[in-house]
Design a protein around this motif. Structure first.
Motif, PDB file in Angstrom:
ATOM      1  N   GLY A  39      -6.108  11.349 -11.496  1.00 31.33           N
ATOM      2  CA  GLY A  39      -7.400  11.518 -10.833  1.00 31.33           C
ATOM      3  C   GLY A  39      -7.977  12.900 -11.080  1.00 31.33           C
ATOM      4  O   GLY A  39      -9.163  13.060 -11.374  1.00 31.33           O
ATOM      5  N   GLN A  94      -0.312  11.346  -1.315  1.00 32.11           N
ATOM      6  CA  GLN A  94      -1.084  12.413  -0.685  1.00 32.11           C
ATOM      7  C   GLN A  94      -0.154  13.497  -0.144  1.00 32.11           C
ATOM      8  O   GLN A  94       0.261  13.444   1.004  1.00 32.11           O
ATOM      9  CB  GLN A  94      -1.930  11.836   0.466  1.00 32.11           C
ATOM     10  CG  GLN A  94      -2.680  10.563   0.124  1.00 32.11           C
ATOM     11  CD  GLN A  94      -4.016  10.830  -0.557  1.00 32.11           C
ATOM     12  OE1 GLN A  94      -4.560  11.925  -0.450  1.00 32.11           O
ATOM     13  NE2 GLN A  94      -4.542   9.843  -1.260  1.00 32.11           N
ATOM     14  N   GLY A 143      -3.491   7.610  -4.417  1.00 28.79           N
ATOM     15  CA  GLY A 143      -2.225   8.096  -4.970  1.00 28.79           C
ATOM     16  C   GLY A 143      -1.395   8.657  -3.850  1.00 28.79           C
ATOM     17  O   GLY A 143      -1.677   8.420  -2.673  1.00 28.79           O
ATOM     18  N   ILE A 167      -1.779  12.979  -6.080  1.00 29.00           N
ATOM     19  CA  ILE A 167      -3.166  13.128  -6.539  1.00 29.00           C
ATOM     20  C   ILE A 167      -3.452  14.571  -6.948  1.00 29.00           C
ATOM     21  O   ILE A 167      -4.491  14.843  -7.540  1.00 29.00           O
ATOM     22  CB  ILE A 167      -4.186  12.674  -5.466  1.00 29.00           C
ATOM     23  CG1 ILE A 167      -4.005  13.472  -4.172  1.00 29.00           C
ATOM     24  CG2 ILE A 167      -4.066  11.174  -5.211  1.00 29.00           C
ATOM     25  CD1 ILE A 167      -5.216  13.383  -3.266  1.00 29.00           C
ATOM     26  N   MET A 195      -9.574   9.288  -4.752  1.00 27.21           N
ATOM     27  CA  MET A 195      -8.313   9.234  -5.490  1.00 27.21           C
ATOM     28  C   MET A 195      -7.268   8.500  -4.660  1.00 27.21           C
ATOM     29  O   MET A 195      -6.917   8.944  -3.564  1.00 27.21           O
ATOM     30  CB  MET A 195      -7.810  10.637  -5.805  1.00 27.21           C
ATOM     31  CG  MET A 195      -8.754  11.427  -6.705  1.00 27.21           C
ATOM     32  SD  MET A 195      -8.071  13.035  -7.111  1.00 27.21           S
ATOM     33  CE  MET A 195      -9.527  13.828  -7.816  1.00 27.21           C
TER      34      MET A 195
END
Lengths: 317, 279
Positions: free
Chosen positions: A261, A282, A280, A256, A278
């Motif tokens: 995002g 991390q 995605g 992210i 967001m």
């Protein structure tokens, strides 16, 4: 619509078909590969047009420089390797020899994301959207299925300047049709809704469709946008969605940090700020596993998208 | 064989170019003096003898290509291009200034500049791409690529060296400015390049060694390289970093600095003296 009802095709196959089509239409199209000719589907072009195929061995930096030289001579080179080796290993070559010169090189980074599976972290590219979109002149496209990948390949050849295509290894649901509209830089609204907007790219478009189904059953109407072009980002569609829906969720098979995002947030924050979540990767590297297991492991599932959607709805109030 | 220009004319031209380089760098207040001065004869012999080029029509497709991979030596390239008429000589005095097309390292867009460069090690790969595309199109051009000796520390140079010999690129000629110094010191102390001739030979190249300040010998080497078929050729040009100015020659500290006004005047006096001797 469940995965069992849909055809499963890797997006790299769409790219391979697109290359062959381009080869027939335009003799200036050449293909380069860094020893991953079968895996990237460059082999399909090589078989048809062996004189216009160039193997560079395991030498990505050299390959992108060679492609730049060919572009300076009027060729339209497609340089193919895995996403990690393209966007990461050869980043400075792409920056200086390609983007800075606005060289007409198309970069095909296959094996993007965790869906690479068992090969693990070194081969799972999770950073390409960030690494490529920060370069001036660069266009970045993440097709959502094999049909869109073929269209993106053909469209990329029409753009004067560098284009990065993010493609996947694993079979993924085919969710678009040949006749669907596709243009690089123009987002596709797949479902309309006023409660919130879900932006997705790549295979996450399909996962987001499933999330929309769940939300709809609970009375939430989400707008779903296939954001296949992280750069140049479709600002108008984002700003319109901010005004009309007032809450955003982005979904990407990618970190992210700096990804899709972030690209959307950069637009919204400066035009019409809305609450956003967001979905995605991390701040993590990938791990070995089967694609489906990894989607679960990293939380890239319809269930997690639904949770994120409910959170932004709460934030919106 | 092409008719060779008068050697005294070329020698004078080399001195004039050196003077322009020093003036440019002094006005700019920064830049790379040593490595610009070491490549002057290499460029003069190429641009005034060997290269098929047309300064009036710099993007003529049939031109030979010269790629400066060691981009930091661009003051020398800019001066030669100006003398050849690619752009007005007055533009030289804008080097490194805001708004000038004469960027601190070369940028595509300035007439005569074939590639953007500055991040070392990238030029030879681009040269390969040009040579391969030219062959594909049946274009009988030649491609020249100038590298620094320190630059050969970069792994990409050797990736490209393998590619050129794999594809038997005999329309390609690399030149190494073998001035034996790099920014941190003597090449052999920073990271010993060893026997460069053997290295290139083992990569499948034919290798010519030449005095990089001997214009006649350089012209001979370009002609010789053109006749070698079936593989690429590299010319290892033995040079002196800072060549032409006594207090700059072979001094590592002159890699990345520009002369101060008084230093420039002293250097110009030396070069004027050399000009008088030629006359």
């Amino acid at each position: 619509m469940s995965a069992s009802e849909l055809k499963m095709v890797p997006s790299r196959d769409g790219f391979g078909r697109g290359l062959v089509k381009l080869g027939k239409e335009n003799k200036d199209v050449v293909v380069l590969s860094a020893d991953l000719t079968d895996s990237t589907r460059a082999a399909w072009f090589k078989k048809e047009f062996p004189d216009r195929f160039f193997g560079l061995g395991v030498a990505e930096q050299d390959m992108f420089g060679t492609a730049a030289g060919m572009a300076l001579m009027g060729k339209i080179p497609f340089a193919c390797t895995f996403g990690v080796f393209a966007s990461g290993r050869a980043w400075d070559q792409i920056r200086v020899s390609i983007a800075y010169m606005n060289a007409n090189v198309k970069i095909a980074g296959t094996h993007g994301g965790i869906s690479v599976g068992p090969d693990g972290a070194t081969h799972q590219a999770l950073e390409e959207i960030s690494l490529m979109r920060i370069l001036p002149k660069m266009t970045v496209v993440v097709p959502c299925d094999a049909i869109e990948a073929q269209k993106a390949t053909l469209e990329a050849a029409k753009i004067k300047g560098p284009v990065y295509l993010r493609l996947g290894r694993a079979p993924m649901p085919v969710i678009t049709k040949e006749e669907d509209f596709f243009r690089i830089g123009k987002a596709n609204i797949l479902r309309d809704g006023k409660d919130l907007t879900i932006f997705a790219c790549g295979q996450m478009v399909y996962e987001s469709m499933l999330a929309c189904d769940i939300l709809e059953k609970e009375g939430v109407k989400a707008r779903l946008i296939n954001m296949h072009t992280p750069k140049p980002i479709d600002r108008d569609t984002i700003i319109k969605a901010a005004h009309e829906t007032g809450a955003f969720v982005s979904v990407e098979e990618h970190t992210i940090a700096g990804g899709l995002g972030s690209a959307i947030a950069e637009v919204a924050a400066q035009a019409h700020s809305v609450p956003m979540k967001m979905v995605g990767i991390q701040n993590k590297f990938g791990v070995s596993g089967e694609p489906e297991e990894l989607f679960e492991y990293f939380g890239l599932t319809p269930k997690k998208i639904v949770i994120a959607a409910k959170e932004v709805l709460r934030m919106k109030k | 064989m092409e008719k060779r220009p008068d050697i005294i004319y070329l020698q004078k031209k080399a001195i004039e170019i050196r003077k322009d380089i020093l003036n440019m760098l002094t006005l700019a207040g920064s830049g790379h003096t040593g490595g610009s001065l070491s490549i002057v004869e290499i460029l003069v012999s190429l641009y005034y003898y060997k290269l098929k080029n047309d300064p009036v029509n710099p993007s003529w497709p049939g031109r030979d290509r010269f790629l400066l991979s060691k981009g930091h030596a661009c003051p020398a390239l800019y001066a030669v291009l100006a003398h050849k008429g690619y752009f007005p000589r007055d533009m030289l005095w804008t080097l490194r200034k805001l708004g000038s097309p004469l960027q601190g390292h070369p940028q595509l867009g300035l007439a005569g500049v074939e590639i953007s460069s500055g991040s070392l090690g990238q030029g030879l790969s681009i040269a390969n791409g040009i040579a391969l595309a030219a062959r594909l199109d049946g274009l009988g051009i030649r491609v020249y690529c100038l590298l620094g000796d320190g630059e050969t520390n970069e792994g990409q140079v050797w990736e490209a060296a393998m590619t050129a010999s794999h594809y038997k690129l005999d329309n390609l000629c690399a030149i190494v400015d073998y001035n034996k110094l790099q920014i941190d010191g003597f090449c052999c102390e920073v990271k010993d390049p060893g026997d460069l001739k053997h290295k290139w030979e083992s990569f499948g190249w034919s290798v010519l060694k030449v005095d990089g300040h001997d214009l006649q010998a350089l012209m001979d080497s370009y002609d010789c390289a053109e006749k070698i078929k079936g593989r690429p050729t590299v010319i290892i040009a033995d040079t002196v970093k800072g060549k032409g100015v006594s207090f700059i020659e072979n001094k590592v500290e002159w890699h990345g600095i520009a002369p101060k006004k008084e230093e420039c005047e002293k250097a110009l006096q030396e070069l004027d003296e050399a000009l008088r001797k030629l006359a």
